[in-house]
Design a protein around this motif. Structure first.
Motif, mmCIF file in Angstrom:
data_model
loop_
_atom_site.group_PDB
_atom_site.id
_atom_site.type_symbol
_atom_site.label_atom_id
_atom_site.label_comp_id
_atom_site.label_asym_id
_atom_site.label_seq_id
_atom_site.Cartn_x
_atom_site.Cartn_y
_atom_site.Cartn_z
ATOM 1 N N ASP A 151 -0.205 11.012 46.323
ATOM 2 C CA ASP A 151 -0.959 9.779 46.559
ATOM 3 C C ASP A 151 -1.983 9.899 47.682
ATOM 4 O OD1 ASP A 151 1.143 10.117 48.364
ATOM 5 O OD2 ASP A 151 1.271 7.963 48.786
ATOM 6 N N ARG A 152 -2.069 11.060 48.333
ATOM 7 C CA ARG A 152 -3.023 11.193 49.437
ATOM 8 C C ARG A 152 -3.436 12.648 49.612
ATOM 9 N NH1 ARG A 152 -0.245 13.241 53.962
ATOM 10 N NH2 ARG A 152 2.017 12.946 53.908
ATOM 11 N N LYS A 153 -4.576 12.838 50.259
ATOM 12 C CA LYS A 153 -5.070 14.167 50.566
ATOM 13 C C LYS A 153 -4.471 14.649 51.887
ATOM 14 C CE LYS A 153 -8.279 14.827 47.287
ATOM 15 N NZ LYS A 153 -8.377 16.014 46.416
ATOM 16 N N SER A 154 -4.284 15.952 52.010
ATOM 17 C CA SER A 154 -3.771 16.548 53.240
ATOM 18 C C SER A 154 -4.679 17.706 53.651
ATOM 19 C CB SER A 154 -2.348 17.076 53.036
ATOM 20 O OG SER A 154 -1.469 16.047 52.626
ATOM 21 N N ILE A 155 -4.681 18.023 54.934
ATOM 22 C CA ILE A 155 -5.436 19.187 55.366
ATOM 23 C C ILE A 155 -4.789 20.432 54.777
ATOM 24 C CG2 ILE A 155 -6.426 18.238 57.480
ATOM 25 C CD1 ILE A 155 -4.138 19.375 59.040
ATOM 26 N N ALA A 156 -5.593 21.454 54.559
ATOM 27 C CA ALA A 156 -5.162 22.628 53.787
ATOM 28 C C ALA A 156 -3.950 23.328 54.369
ATOM 29 C CB ALA A 156 -6.326 23.611 53.665
ATOM 30 N N TRP A 157 -3.753 23.205 55.669
ATOM 31 C CA TRP A 157 -2.674 23.963 56.301
ATOM 32 C C TRP A 157 -1.496 23.094 56.725
ATOM 33 C CZ3 TRP A 157 -2.901 22.381 61.514
ATOM 34 C CH2 TRP A 157 -4.139 21.834 61.929
ATOM 35 N N ASP A 158 -1.409 21.872 56.189
ATOM 36 C CA ASP A 158 -0.304 20.992 56.562
ATOM 37 C C ASP A 158 0.486 20.609 55.313
ATOM 38 O OD1 ASP A 158 1.439 19.276 57.745
ATOM 39 O OD2 ASP A 158 -0.011 17.671 58.107
ATOM 40 N N TRP A 159 1.397 21.506 54.896
ATOM 41 C CA TRP A 159 2.306 21.162 53.828
ATOM 42 C C TRP A 159 3.598 21.938 53.985
ATOM 43 C CZ3 TRP A 159 0.675 23.395 48.436
ATOM 44 C CH2 TRP A 159 -0.011 24.610 48.595
ATOM 45 N N LEU A 160 4.600 21.567 53.239
ATOM 46 C CA LEU A 160 5.952 22.036 53.510
ATOM 47 C C LEU A 160 6.146 23.515 53.168
ATOM 48 C CD1 LEU A 160 7.950 18.973 52.148
ATOM 49 C CD2 LEU A 160 7.465 19.545 54.542
ATOM 50 N N PRO A 161 6.828 24.261 54.038
ATOM 51 C CA PRO A 161 7.080 25.681 53.781
ATOM 52 C C PRO A 161 7.810 25.921 52.466
ATOM 53 C CG PRO A 161 7.535 25.159 56.071
ATOM 54 C CD PRO A 161 7.285 23.855 55.382
ATOM 55 N N GLU A 162 8.733 25.022 52.107
ATOM 56 C CA GLU A 162 9.478 25.245 50.864
ATOM 57 C C GLU A 162 8.593 25.116 49.628
ATOM 58 O OE1 GLU A 162 11.090 21.111 52.284
ATOM 59 O OE2 GLU A 162 10.237 22.903 53.202
ATOM 60 N N ASP A 163 7.397 24.549 49.787
ATOM 61 C CA ASP A 163 6.458 24.457 48.663
ATOM 62 C C ASP A 163 5.536 25.673 48.593
ATOM 63 O OD1 ASP A 163 7.392 22.039 47.666
ATOM 64 O OD2 ASP A 163 6.120 20.865 49.003
ATOM 65 N N TRP A 164 4.810 25.945 49.675
ATOM 66 C CA TRP A 164 3.800 27.010 49.580
ATOM 67 C C TRP A 164 4.416 28.398 49.493
ATOM 68 C CZ3 TRP A 164 2.777 31.100 52.814
ATOM 69 C CH2 TRP A 164 3.302 31.068 54.110
ATOM 70 N N THR A 165 5.594 28.601 50.096
ATOM 71 C CA THR A 165 6.190 29.939 50.072
ATOM 72 C C THR A 165 6.713 30.338 48.698
ATOM 73 O OG1 THR A 165 8.295 28.996 50.860
ATOM 74 C CG2 THR A 165 6.810 29.939 52.519
ATOM 75 N N ARG A 166 6.777 29.386 47.763
ATOM 76 C CA ARG A 166 7.201 29.718 46.397
ATOM 77 C C ARG A 166 6.156 30.553 45.673
ATOM 78 N NH1 ARG A 166 8.731 23.772 45.510
ATOM 79 N NH2 ARG A 166 10.902 23.607 46.163
ATOM 80 N N GLU A 167 4.932 30.476 46.147
ATOM 81 C CA GLU A 167 3.832 31.174 45.500
ATOM 82 C C GLU A 167 3.474 32.432 46.290
ATOM 83 O OE1 GLU A 167 2.834 30.179 42.640
ATOM 84 O OE2 GLU A 167 3.946 28.286 42.658
#
Length: 262
Positions: free
Chosen positions: A84-100
């Protein structure tokens, strides 16, 4: 050559300036930097960075070169867990980005779907500064714009990027100081180190007014690389009896309600 990358003082983001603590930090920083022989100063156009630099510049009776590309790296993405909202490119959860696995790759991190869907091209407003985004839009284009400007500056000072190293056009021991922001600092360091910025954005944290020192190593004539010899140093704060600010960090333990969670 030596590069000092300085994060701004404890921020008042709402007014794009410094808190009372941030001004105290900037005073202690000025005491430290004013003892150095600095060739050139460079500063972000955002208020919190300019305010941080101002005390050092006043103390040394110097001026700084204002660089648009040194502003915070705030290109927005669609964070997977916050549709529902935009976030800065480097502010998201480790359990999400580390999957890739691709996010760990410097040649692939910006090609992932969330990064490709960065803020649309054109102008946007931020903290009173109007910024023209690059024509292609997205996180990768913004990253390329920043590092190309950075390399152009380094070339002016005698170090020309060729592949993953730098050709020494004019060897020197000059010191350059950059007053900027944590997210932007990670972009510059990732470029010098030839790694994905995701690694630095998520696995390091530079406290307000911290100083990161990078120097050249010319182990063979005419060929140089950059090496970090001190990251996020806040010794000037401890010397002045000021503890580092928490800004930029998240809670050390989830049960701590007084620290930032998300």
């Amino acid at each position: 050559m030596r590069l000092l990358i300085v994060r701004h003082g404890d921020p008042d983001y709402e007014h794009d300036t410094l808190t009372e603590k941030g001004w105290r930090e900037a005073e202690l920083l000025a005491e430290r930097l004013s003892k150095l022989n600095v060739k050139e100063f460079y500063v972000s156009p955002l208020g919190r960075a300019k305010d941080t630099a101002s005390l050092t510049l006043q103390k040394m009776n110097r001026e700084a070169n204002e660089c648009l590309w040194l502003r915070e790296f705030d290109t927005k993405i669609d964070r997977p867990d916050c549709p529902d909202r935009k976030s800065i490119a480097w502010d998201w959860l480790p359990e999400d980005w580390t999957r890739e696995e691709e996010f760990f790759r410097r040649d692939l991190w910006a090609t992932q779907q969330a990064m490709r869907g960065g803020l649309a091209p054109g102008a946007h407003e931020g903290n009173g500064v109007r910024v023209q985004k690059k024509p292609d839009g997205g996180v990768g284009a913004e990253y390329a714009w920043v590092v190309s400007n950075f390399d152009a500056l380094l070339a002016e000072h005698g170090y020309v990027r060729e592949g993953d190293i730098y050709r020494v056009a004019q060897a020197n021991r000059d010191t350059l100081v950059f007053f900027c922001h944590f997210g932007l600092e990670c972009v510059l360091l990732s470029h010098l180190m030839n790694v994905s910025p995701m690694i630095l954005w998520h696995h390091t944290c530079a406290a307000p007014t911290s100083v990161t020192t990078v120097y050249t190593e010319e182990r063979r004539p005419g060929v140089a690389s950059f090496r970090v010899c001190g990251f996020g140093d806040t010794s000037h704060l401890y010397a002045g009896g000021e503890s580092p600010a928490f800004s930029g960090r998240f809670c050390e333990t989830y049960a701590c309600d007084e620290e930032r969670h998300d």
